[in-house]
Design a protein around this motif. Structure first.
Motif, PDB file in Angstrom:
ATOM      1  N   GLN A 202      74.007 -12.218 -59.198  1.00 41.88           N
ATOM      2  CA  GLN A 202      73.204 -11.107 -59.731  1.00 41.88           C
ATOM      3  C   GLN A 202      74.065  -9.910 -60.133  1.00 41.88           C
ATOM      4  O   GLN A 202      73.574  -8.797 -60.265  1.00 41.88           O
ATOM      5  CB  GLN A 202      72.101 -10.701 -58.747  1.00 41.88           C
ATOM      6  CG  GLN A 202      71.116 -11.836 -58.491  1.00 41.88           C
ATOM      7  CD  GLN A 202      69.966 -11.429 -57.591  1.00 41.88           C
ATOM      8  OE1 GLN A 202      70.078 -10.527 -56.776  1.00 41.88           O
ATOM      9  NE2 GLN A 202      68.841 -12.095 -57.753  1.00 41.88           N
ATOM     10  N   VAL A 203      75.350 -10.148 -60.300  1.00 38.96           N
ATOM     11  CA  VAL A 203      76.297  -9.204 -60.901  1.00 38.96           C
ATOM     12  C   VAL A 203      77.260 -10.051 -61.734  1.00 38.96           C
ATOM     13  O   VAL A 203      77.447 -11.241 -61.460  1.00 38.96           O
ATOM     14  CB  VAL A 203      77.094  -8.393 -59.853  1.00 38.96           C
ATOM     15  CG1 VAL A 203      76.188  -7.469 -59.059  1.00 38.96           C
ATOM     16  CG2 VAL A 203      77.883  -9.324 -58.928  1.00 38.96           C
ATOM     17  N   PRO A 204      77.889  -9.473 -62.761  1.00 33.54           N
ATOM     18  CA  PRO A 204      78.889 -10.242 -63.512  1.00 33.54           C
ATOM     19  C   PRO A 204      80.055 -10.642 -62.605  1.00 33.54           C
ATOM     20  O   PRO A 204      80.528  -9.845 -61.794  1.00 33.54           O
ATOM     21  CB  PRO A 204      79.338  -9.265 -64.603  1.00 33.54           C
ATOM     22  CG  PRO A 204      78.222  -8.279 -64.723  1.00 33.54           C
ATOM     23  CD  PRO A 204      77.669  -8.134 -63.340  1.00 33.54           C
ATOM     24  N   PHE A 205      80.506 -11.893 -62.739  1.00 29.38           N
ATOM     25  CA  PHE A 205      81.661 -12.359 -61.972  1.00 29.38           C
ATOM     26  C   PHE A 205      82.301 -13.514 -62.730  1.00 29.38           C
ATOM     27  O   PHE A 205      81.734 -14.046 -63.681  1.00 29.38           O
ATOM     28  CB  PHE A 205      81.254 -12.813 -60.565  1.00 29.38           C
ATOM     29  CG  PHE A 205      80.618 -14.180 -60.519  1.00 29.38           C
ATOM     30  CD1 PHE A 205      81.366 -15.312 -60.195  1.00 29.38           C
ATOM     31  CD2 PHE A 205      79.267 -14.348 -60.803  1.00 29.38           C
ATOM     32  CE1 PHE A 205      80.780 -16.570 -60.148  1.00 29.38           C
ATOM     33  CE2 PHE A 205      78.669 -15.602 -60.763  1.00 29.38           C
ATOM     34  CZ  PHE A 205      79.424 -16.717 -60.431  1.00 29.38           C
ATOM     35  N   TYR A 206      83.513 -13.864 -62.297  1.00 28.34           N
ATOM     36  CA  TYR A 206      84.135 -15.057 -62.859  1.00 28.34           C
ATOM     37  C   TYR A 206      85.025 -15.714 -61.821  1.00 28.34           C
ATOM     38  O   TYR A 206      85.411 -15.098 -60.818  1.00 28.34           O
ATOM     39  CB  TYR A 206      84.921 -14.750 -64.139  1.00 28.34           C
ATOM     40  CG  TYR A 206      86.126 -13.856 -63.977  1.00 28.34           C
ATOM     41  CD1 TYR A 206      87.392 -14.392 -63.727  1.00 28.34           C
ATOM     42  CD2 TYR A 206      86.013 -12.471 -64.105  1.00 28.34           C
ATOM     43  CE1 TYR A 206      88.502 -13.575 -63.601  1.00 28.34           C
ATOM     44  CE2 TYR A 206      87.127 -11.650 -63.973  1.00 28.34           C
ATOM     45  CZ  TYR A 206      88.364 -12.209 -63.719  1.00 28.34           C
ATOM     46  OH  TYR A 206      89.460 -11.387 -63.586  1.00 28.34           O
ATOM     47  N   VAL A 207      85.324 -16.983 -62.054  1.00 28.96           N
ATOM     48  CA  VAL A 207      86.257 -17.747 -61.231  1.00 28.96           C
ATOM     49  C   VAL A 207      87.390 -18.201 -62.145  1.00 28.96           C
ATOM     50  O   VAL A 207      87.149 -18.699 -63.244  1.00 28.96           O
ATOM     51  CB  VAL A 207      85.581 -18.964 -60.570  1.00 28.96           C
ATOM     52  CG1 VAL A 207      86.602 -19.774 -59.767  1.00 28.96           C
ATOM     53  CG2 VAL A 207      84.420 -18.524 -59.681  1.00 28.96           C
ATOM     54  N   MET A 208      88.622 -18.005 -61.688  1.00 28.35           N
ATOM     55  CA  MET A 208      89.776 -18.387 -62.492  1.00 28.35           C
ATOM     56  C   MET A 208      90.736 -19.254 -61.692  1.00 28.35           C
ATOM     57  O   MET A 208      90.687 -19.302 -60.455  1.00 28.35           O
ATOM     58  CB  MET A 208      90.510 -17.147 -63.005  1.00 28.35           C
ATOM     59  CG  MET A 208      91.098 -16.256 -61.933  1.00 28.35           C
ATOM     60  SD  MET A 208      91.897 -14.775 -62.636  1.00 28.35           S
ATOM     61  CE  MET A 208      92.220 -13.832 -61.132  1.00 28.35           C
ATOM     62  N   GLN A 209      91.583 -19.940 -62.435  1.00 27.32           N
ATOM     63  CA  GLN A 209      92.658 -20.718 -61.857  1.00 27.32           C
ATOM     64  C   GLN A 209      93.512 -19.832 -60.956  1.00 27.32           C
ATOM     65  O   GLN A 209      93.769 -18.666 -61.271  1.00 27.32           O
ATOM     66  CB  GLN A 209      93.518 -21.272 -62.998  1.00 27.32           C
ATOM     67  CG  GLN A 209      94.856 -21.826 -62.621  1.00 27.32           C
ATOM     68  CD  GLN A 209      95.765 -21.952 -63.831  1.00 27.32           C
ATOM     69  OE1 GLN A 209      95.553 -21.317 -64.861  1.00 27.32           O
ATOM     70  NE2 GLN A 209      96.777 -22.786 -63.712  1.00 27.32           N
TER      71      GLN A 209
END
Length: 343
Positions: free
Chosen positions: A100-107
């Motif tokens: 419910q908030v912007p997020f990301y997962v990265m290498q």
């Protein structure tokens, strides 16, 4: 449930990650907070398949324009095919997603996140420490050489009036976070608002917070920078704003030890700010005659950032991190900025 379950929702993120990479091992994942984040929260996600990194804003009230995870994900995706080293984005969601908030997962990129100390046996002599500085400056030059239109970032920010907008933005951030008047900050804001910054020949992709502890260095080769991190403040703008920030962060011997940022570069063997400036000018061909104004801007910007950190810490939205009373540090930073530039 894990300690950070409310912040990471791994019950939802894990299956999404498993589907994205095609490995069910990510359905059983745990999170740990990576120390050092003073704005956004960074978690290492660990499973039987390895490790990845999740970035999200702090909980609680968020100032307008701050903690923009969507921008971070977009710019890293765009730079993947360039000479600027970045981590590959695996998942990215806006506020309609599972957190419910912007997020990301990265290498997770293997490398040294260098803050207060160097790893044992790493860059022990002056040559190795100069190599770190060279890699840092050269990567910044590579970033500023990227054609924004060619990588799909032509609309990543307005092309004119960048510095004037930045001064207004950080003035607003200061006004929204301050708990008392600080004359040095107010005077620096007045001088910067009145100053006519020249427009760059063309806008560049700017990082916005470029410094040694926002990159990962090669595990064994101090001349190689593996990844640039923390793109929250990136946009199109004036490349000298990035150089001014790098010089602000680059502490020299005999200077006060900052509270919020490392002072490692004050150790023997690291080159001084004049060396970084000369290398950037030589590698980029840029005219740096106006650089003191950008260094003063960097001081003003970080004074506002420090005050924002103080406000978020007081509100208890920094996952238990506490940086103490920052009022004297804010004043010191602004006063130093005034002393370095007559305006």
């Amino acid at each position: 449930m894990g300690e950070f379950d409310d912040l990471t929702r791994l019950d939802l993120v894990g299956p999404l990650l498993a589907d994205a990479v095609g490995d069910d091992a990510w359905r059983g994942v745990e999170a740990r907070l990576i120390a050092g984040g003073k704005s956004n929260l960074t978690f290492e996600l660990v499973s039987a398949a390895g490790s990845m990194v999740l970035r999200r804003p702090p909980s609680g009230h968020i100032l307008r324009g701050a903690h923009d995870m969507s921008r971070e994900a977009r710019v890293q995706k765009a730079l993947m095919g360039t000479d600027v080293p970045v981590a590959r984005i695996l998942l990215a969601f806006d506020e309609s997603g599972p957190l419910q908030v912007p997020f990301y997962v990265m290498q997770k990129v293997e490398g040294h996140a260098i803050r207060d100390t160097l790893p044992p046996g790493y860059a022990e002599d002056g040559a190795g420490r100069v190599a770190i500085a060279d890699a840092l400056v050269d990567t910044l030059v590579e970033l500023h050489a990227v054609d924004p239109d060619a990588v799909g970032l032509g609309d990543f920010g307005r092309r004119q009036g960048f510095m004037a907008r930045q001064v207004r933005t950080w003035t607003r951030q200061w006004e929204a976070s301050k708990t008392a008047e600080v004359e040095a900050v107010s005077e620096l804001a007045r001088r910067l608002a009145a100053y006519l910054f020249a427009e760059p020949a063309r806008p560049s992709v700017v990082h916005g917070d470029y410094r040694l502890d926002n990159v990962l260095m090669h595990p064994s080769d101090p001349s190689c920078l593996r990844a640039v991190l923390d793109w929250e403040l990136s946009t199109l703008g004036d490349p000298l704003a990035d150089l001014g920030m790098l010089l602000f962060y680059w502490t020299q011997p005999g200077e006060p030890v900052p509270i919020l940022t490392p002072a490692l570069t004050a150790e023997a063997g690291f080159p001084d700010r004049a060396y970084l400036t000369e290398r950037y000018a030589r590698r980029s061909g840029a005219d740096l005659s106006d650089l003191p104004a950008y260094v003063a801007y960097a001081h003003f910007k970080f004074a506002a950032i420090a005050q924002g950190i103080a406000a978020r810490t007081a509100a208890g939205v920094m996952a238990g991190q506490d940086f103490g009373d920052l009022s004297l540090e804010v004043e010191r930073i602004a006063t130093e900025g005034l002393s370095m530039w007559r305006g």
